[in-house]
Design a protein around this motif. Structure first.
Motif, short mmCIF file in Angstrom:
data_model
loop_
_atom_site.label_atom_id
_atom_site.label_comp_id
_atom_site.label_asym_id
_atom_site.label_seq_id
_atom_site.Cartn_x
_atom_site.Cartn_y
_atom_site.Cartn_z
N PRO A 1 0.80 -1.09 0.08
CA PRO A 1 0.07 -0.03 0.03
C PRO A 1 0.74 1.16 -0.11
CG PRO A 1 -0.66 -1.71 1.67
CD PRO A 1 0.49 -2.17 1.15
N GLU A 2 2.01 1.26 0.82
CA GLU A 2 2.78 2.42 0.88
C GLU A 2 3.28 2.81 -0.61
OE1 GLU A 2 3.84 4.26 3.49
OE2 GLU A 2 3.61 3.06 5.24
N LEU B 1 0.79 4.31 -2.75
CA LEU B 1 0.66 5.75 -2.32
C LEU B 1 1.76 6.52 -2.96
CD1 LEU B 1 -1.27 6.79 -0.23
CD2 LEU B 1 0.50 6.69 1.46
N TYR C 1 1.21 7.12 -6.55
CA TYR C 1 0.21 8.31 -6.68
C TYR C 1 0.82 9.75 -6.51
CZ TYR C 1 -4.20 10.51 -7.60
OH TYR C 1 -5.14 11.36 -7.77
N ARG C 2 1.65 9.63 -5.38
CA ARG C 2 2.12 10.94 -5.10
C ARG C 2 3.00 11.57 -6.05
NH1 ARG C 2 6.83 12.42 -2.74
NH2 ARG C 2 7.81 10.34 -2.57
N ILE D 1 1.00 12.78 -8.86
CA ILE D 1 0.20 14.12 -8.79
C ILE D 1 1.46 15.14 -8.92
CG2 ILE D 1 -0.67 15.55 -7.01
CD1 ILE D 1 -2.05 13.08 -5.76
N ASN D 2 2.53 14.98 -8.25
CA ASN D 2 3.61 16.17 -8.22
C ASN D 2 4.23 16.29 -9.80
OD1 ASN D 2 3.42 16.00 -5.53
ND2 ASN D 2 5.12 14.93 -5.03
N ALA E 1 -0.63 21.26 -12.52
CA ALA E 1 -1.83 21.34 -12.32
C ALA E 1 -2.03 22.71 -11.42
CB ALA E 1 -2.50 20.28 -11.47
N HIS F 1 -5.93 17.56 -12.99
CA HIS F 1 -5.32 16.34 -12.83
C HIS F 1 -6.26 15.44 -13.61
CE1 HIS F 1 -2.54 17.20 -9.62
NE2 HIS F 1 -3.31 18.00 -9.25
N PHE F 2 -5.42 14.23 -13.94
CA PHE F 2 -6.29 13.11 -14.64
C PHE F 2 -7.17 12.12 -13.52
CE2 PHE F 2 -1.62 12.86 -16.51
CZ PHE F 2 -2.00 13.36 -17.42
N VAL G 1 -7.68 9.07 -11.87
CA VAL G 1 -7.04 7.82 -11.47
C VAL G 1 -7.77 7.02 -10.77
CG1 VAL G 1 -4.84 6.78 -10.43
CG2 VAL G 1 -4.95 9.25 -11.59
N LEU G 2 -7.67 5.73 -11.00
CA LEU G 2 -8.49 4.39 -10.23
C LEU G 2 -7.40 3.78 -9.79
CD1 LEU G 2 -11.47 3.58 -10.09
CD2 LEU G 2 -10.99 2.15 -12.05
N ILE G 3 -7.42 3.57 -8.48
CA ILE G 3 -6.09 2.81 -8.06
C ILE G 3 -6.86 1.45 -7.35
CG2 ILE G 3 -4.54 3.01 -6.12
CD1 ILE G 3 -4.53 6.00 -6.38
#
Lengths: 227, 227
Positions: free
Chosen positions: A3-4, A7, A10-11, A14-15, A19, A25-26, A28-30
């Motif tokens: 999980p980390e 995360l 995805y971080r 985003i970065n 945006a 932003h896009f 995103v399905l996680i």
């Protein structure tokens, strides 16, 4: 997977996305499915295969509308071809992207050191991808490899110890001393245990490279749809 | 909604889950849909309603197999009843959970200060939930509220400024001086702009409280399925 690590991917996405508001932003399905059987146990110790759970997870994302899959687990790429055959949307190849980034950014490199899980090392997925580019692989010595595997388990248990940081840097440095000209962080848990920018020699963070590849691929899809 | 807020919620869920390996974590399906129209623009300025996009997003999660929804955006809770009517799985009420936590943890509180977006403030969702518990709401003065709204926009643009930190603490402190006995962080972007633990008085982080509620609800579901 971890999980980390999910995360962390995805971080990075985003970065790296330019945006100025949410709507830039896009979508995103996680699917963070930590129940997928352990890849290293399967590859290195004959444990339960993760392929069925990986396939179900990829199909769930496809059914829910995903147009592209990024899988933030290097060892799971041992099953990439079978997974690709099971869905009708592209799945990025984190290993190929990382080796491509190494070749593109450091064209002079002939030998790379690999910091990765026992499963990834034994699957030889990085060996094959690097050898195809004329790059040799150097592996840590036995005691460093055992330490790396223990750090990966610690990250998965939510323990980020500062103590491990110096030892990971030392393991990487020993690979450089043994002849590696760059270090591949070929496990998505490792960038969570230490900051590879602390290396004073070239290093490649496979999670960050996967994020860059995902953004680039999504950008291309948007471009195709606009044309 | 805000991708950073989504990331923050999942980070709390991971950190709060007792786990010693990947497989101890829950399966989590995240639909980070930043294309949902801005809630504050809709509520406070007559902009496009986010209800249709919220409904589609909730239905996507339900179709993909989610058994429970947590929505890390306070202002979107203005549409909670309509959303709940549109799906057959429970949707947690972040506003009710936050107000419940305030009443449970600080039973003596009669007046709470609210730091939130213009949309959340004008929707009066916190006013209704708090008044029902006999708690009055204090709002920031006009210039502090405008500053809070600008900080929320900054976080959504990926700008976490240290400069805003002191001003947010000052806005909270002014509410305490005006009679509030606790501060509610009623916007999921605010904990990303400053650490509310820096307050020397009671404060409630709605994102963290939503994560706790999600873990508790999933644990209850697992218990029910085991019984």
């Amino acid at each position: 997977m971890g999980p980390e690590a999910t995360l962390d991917l995805y971080r990075h996405i985003i970065n790296l996305t330019p945006a100025s508001r949410d709507q830039d932003h896009f979508r995103v399905l996680i699917y963070s499915n930590p129940k997928i059987p352990d890849r290293t146990l399967a590859i290195a110790d004959g444990g339960e295969s993760p392929l069925e759970a990986l396939t179900e997870s990829a199909r769930l994302l496809e059914s829910a509308g995903a147009s592209l899959i990024a899988m933030p687990c290097n060892s799971a790429h041992h099953y990439l071809e079978q997974l690709r055959a099971a869905v009708n949307i592209p799945i990025l190849d984190m290993v190929a992207e990382t080796c491509g980034a190494l070749r593109g950014r450091y064209p002079e490199v002939k030998t790379a050191g690999l910091l990765a899980s026992d499963g990834t090392v034994q699957s030889k997925i990085y060996h094959r991808a690097l050898n195809a580019k004329g790059i040799n692989v150097l592996l840590p010595n036995e005691s460093d490899q055992a330490f790396i595997q223990s750090v990966i388990a610690e990250v998965k248990a939510g323990k980020h110890t500062e103590a491990g940081r110096e030892k990971l840097l030392a393991a990487g440095t020993r690979l450089i001393q043994a002849g590696a000209q760059a270090i591949i962080l070929g496990c998505t848990e490792l960038p969570l245990a230490f900051d590879s920018r602390a290396f004073s020699f070239p290093s490649l963070n496979s999670t960050l490279i996967l994020a860059e590849a995902a953004i680039s691929a999504v950008g291309q899809k948007i471009q195709e749809n606009t044309d």
